[in-house]
Design an enzyme around this catalytic site. Structure first.
Site, PDB file in Angstrom:
ATOM      1  N   HIS A  50       0.614  -0.795   0.222  1.00  0.00           N
ATOM      2  CA  HIS A  50      -0.027   0.024   0.007  1.00  0.00           C
ATOM      3  C   HIS A  50       1.322   1.183   0.059  1.00  0.00           C
ATOM      4  CE1 HIS A  50      -3.602   2.829   1.562  1.00  0.00           C
ATOM      5  NE2 HIS A  50      -2.856   3.068   1.670  1.00  0.00           N
TER       6      HIS A  50
ATOM      7  N   HIS B 245       1.876   4.008  -2.807  1.00  0.00           N
ATOM      8  CA  HIS B 245       1.344   5.553  -3.099  1.00  0.00           C
ATOM      9  C   HIS B 245       2.512   6.250  -4.122  1.00  0.00           C
ATOM     10  CE1 HIS B 245      -1.896   6.204  -0.408  1.00  0.00           C
ATOM     11  NE2 HIS B 245      -1.562   6.519   0.487  1.00  0.00           N
TER      12      HIS B 245
END
Ligand code: BES
Ligand code: ZN
Length: 628
Positions: free
Chosen positions: A326, A330
């Site tokens: 995750h 980004h």
């Protein structure tokens, strides 16, 4: 070619949207679905910043800071390179709680008459600095105030090693201004360099090129050559060491934790390679991760080049590494293409959840990713139910005017955002969808993006998807769109069979649970009946050892059930968890569950009184409200 004035490129983008405005007039039903103030005028205002970048924008920040653990302050200078529009006479910066000693312009001898405006809740105070047509650089001499919200100063006892203090920052969403006087809006980007002086036994790290070893001077120099928004400014100072993972990846942690961390994240280089195969080259050079002390209020924070992570993902079996995927994701969605305002937060998080699961699918297969998808979907269903399907907080595009942008952090941005992208993918097929996303990241790299501009781009690039999926309803509407996909997992269906068998009387030890991963166990715990007797819970605990689980996700889910059912044997573990772990997501759900009964609420308050000194301000500001 790299645009030397990133803010002006972003600004050109704004002009384009306005120029294209005629083909973007919402229909009556779209307007009804919107329920938000449509943006008008030339400048899309970030209601959470005092900055006026269209007049004067910061393009580079040069920090010189001394870290003093005894007074718990950062002090020094922030020199800001300014690009001003013709005739602009003021640079406006965001500050909150900073003590401004003096401001000079274009050299140390030229003090200028700065002014601090009135304090506004959440936002702090604007700092007005007068400009002349010749002004290029402004230097703010300052120190942080007591209780600067971004900073957490830990005593040695609050670290794993117990011998050295620790400091870390958390700038997202609008806390950068509590430690740096800067234009604290995600729509404004600048490069930075920093010189940071720390106690000699400690290592300083930032969201920049980082050292891998301590030096004898205690002075560290940093450079971030790519333009970033202020919420990605980050600093960590502690007794940490480095272990390489791959040629571009590595982990930092306290010596006591380093070996465990290096094992847990051994697949980071593979994740990076998988991400690049899916959406193109990684733009930031190295990708490292630091494991912080347990008070870190989030699971992870995508500080460029150096993800900050909670130690609660050190499960010992690599089962919680989707969090690394995750934060890595980004590096594209968020750090490369950035939500322009916090109302557009779903663009950061929705894309990141989607990309995170694609990375996990690439590494561990579709059945693994599908388990994550179902767990996320459950979170979404619960969130919509908690907020109420007609709550404005269930919209992807939010209106956070007058509110703390932290209020917009919910599973709506993450999971409804992801569900929307899954829906678009399903309409056009994965190949076409991936082509679109790749092109999107390429076209808007190092720029900011808002919801309207994204929809225009989607309409232009994928007109079929735009028409078929009910796009305005997804983005501006509330609750759960009728055309949402309902993810299924075969592995979870097997888990559900075991839960059913248990409900029908099979003893826990006889259930089929062989080779279950942490996700299957998590699903099992979540699928248990709302109401169970302490005896039933005790039997499950005896067979599966949930109360002693070293997996924080499983333990938190089990403790929630324990509180709901008054299962006393788990209370010592509950207290220990609440006192040591500062991850807000876990704290909020456990304290809220405790608070549902009068005795529970008393217990919650007593534990909180003891635990509060261990929490970061991001967590206490939420919990003070919850437990007041
Ligand atoms: N950027 C967020 C954390 C954040 C969001 C901090 C808003 C402050 C304001 C980070 O990428 C994140 O989403 N963290 C999650 C990870 C999870 C979804 C895998 C977390 O901390 O739980
Ligand atoms: Zn995120």
């Amino acid at each position: 070619m790299q645009n030397p004035f990133p803010i002006f490129r972003a600004f050109t983008g704004l002009l384009l949207i306005i120029a294209a405005g005629s083909c973007h007039n919402p229909t009556a039903s779209e307007k009804q679905a919107m329920n938000t103030q449509p943006d008008t005028g030339l400048v899309i205002r970030d209601v959470h910043s005092f900055a006026r970048p269209e007049e004067a924008a910061v393009t580079h920040l040069s920090l010189g800071l001394t870290v003093d653990f005894s007074s718990k302050t950062l002090s020094g200078t922030a020199t800001l390179t300014v690009r001003a529009a013709p005739g602009a006479d003021t640079l406006v910066l965001d500050t909150r709680g900073l003590v401004i000693e003096k401001v000079t312009a274009d050299g140390p001898d030229n003090a200028v008459a700065h002014r601090l405006g009135d304090e506004v809740p959440f936002l702090g105070r604007p700092l007005y600095v007068p400009l002349t047509p010749a002004t290029r650089q402004v230097t703010v001499h300052y120190r942080t105030g007591p209780g600067a919200a971004a900073l957490q100063w830990l005593t040695p006892e609050q670290t794993a090693g117990k011998t050295h203090p620790f400091l870390f920052t958390q700038s997202q969403a609008i806390l950068a201004r509590t430690w740096v006087p800067v234009q604290d809006s995600p729509g404004i980007r600048f490069t930075y360099d920093a010189t940071v002086r720390v106690p000699k036994e400690l290592l300083a790290l930032m969201s920049a090129d980082n050292p891998q070893t301590r030096n004898d001077s205690g002075v560290y120099a940093f450079r971030m050559e790519r333009p970033i928004p202020a919420y990605l400014l980050a600093l960590s100072v502690g007794d940490v060491s480095f272990a390489p993972v791959g040629s571009r990846t590595g982990v930092y942690a306290e010596p006591a934790t380093l070996e465990k961390a290096a094992y847990e994240f051994a697949e980071m280089e593979k994740m990076l390679e998988a991400a690049e195969r899916i959406y193109g080259a990684y733009a930031w050079g190295r990708y490292d991760l630091i494991v912080l002390p347990p008070s870190f209020p989030f699971g992870g924070m995508e500080n460029p080049k150096l993800t900050f992570a909670t130690p609660t993902i050190l499960a010992g079996d690599r089962s919680l590494t989707s969090l690394v995927a995750h934060e890595l994701a980004h590096s594209w969605s968020g750090n490369l293409v950035t939500n322009q305002t916090w109302n557009d937060f779903w663009l950061n998080e929705g894309f990141t959840v989607y990309f995170e699961r694609r990375i996990m699918e690439e590494l561990y297969g579709a059945d693994y990713a599908q388990m994550l998808e179902v767990l996320g979907y459950q979170d979404l269903v619960n969130t919509v139910q908690d907020f109420g399907a007609n709550s404005p907080d269930t919209q992807l595009r939010l209106n956070l005017q007058g509110r703390d942008p932290d209020d917009g952090v919910s599973d709506i941005a993450y999971e409804k955002g992801n569900a929307f992208l899954r829906r678009l993918e399903a309409v056009v097929g994965r190949a076409q969808w991936d082509g679109f996303v790749r092109k999107y990241f390429g076209a808007f790299a190092f720029q900011s993006m808002n919801t309207e501009r994204f929809l225009d781009y989607l309409k232009k690039e994928l007109p079929d998807a735009y028409r078929t999926a009910d796009v305005p309803v997804w983005v501006y509407g509330r609750g759960f769109p009728a055309d949402a996909l309902h993810p299924k997992s075969e592995r979870f269906e097997a888990v559900e069979k075991s839960v059913l068998a248990w409900k029908l009387g099979t003893a826990p030890g006889q259930l089929f649970t062989k080779n279950w991963s942490a996700h299957e166990w998590l699903h099992f715990i979540r699928q248990l009946p709302e109401n169970m007797t302490p005896t039933q819970m005790g039997e499950l605990d005896a067979a599966f050892g949930f109360t002693d689980s070293g997996n924080a996700e499983m333990l938190a889910a089990w403790l929630l059930s324990a509180v709901r059912n008054g299962y006393e044997p788990a209370y010592p573990a509950l207290e220990k968890f609440l006192v040591t772990v500062g991850r807000r997501k876990f704290l909020v759900s456990l304290y809220a569950q405790l608070s549902k009964t009068p005795e529970g609420r008393e217990r919650a308050k007593a534990i909180y009184a003891q635990a509060r000194p261990n929490y970061h301000s991001v967590a206490t500001s939420t919990l003070d409200e919850l437990l007041k």
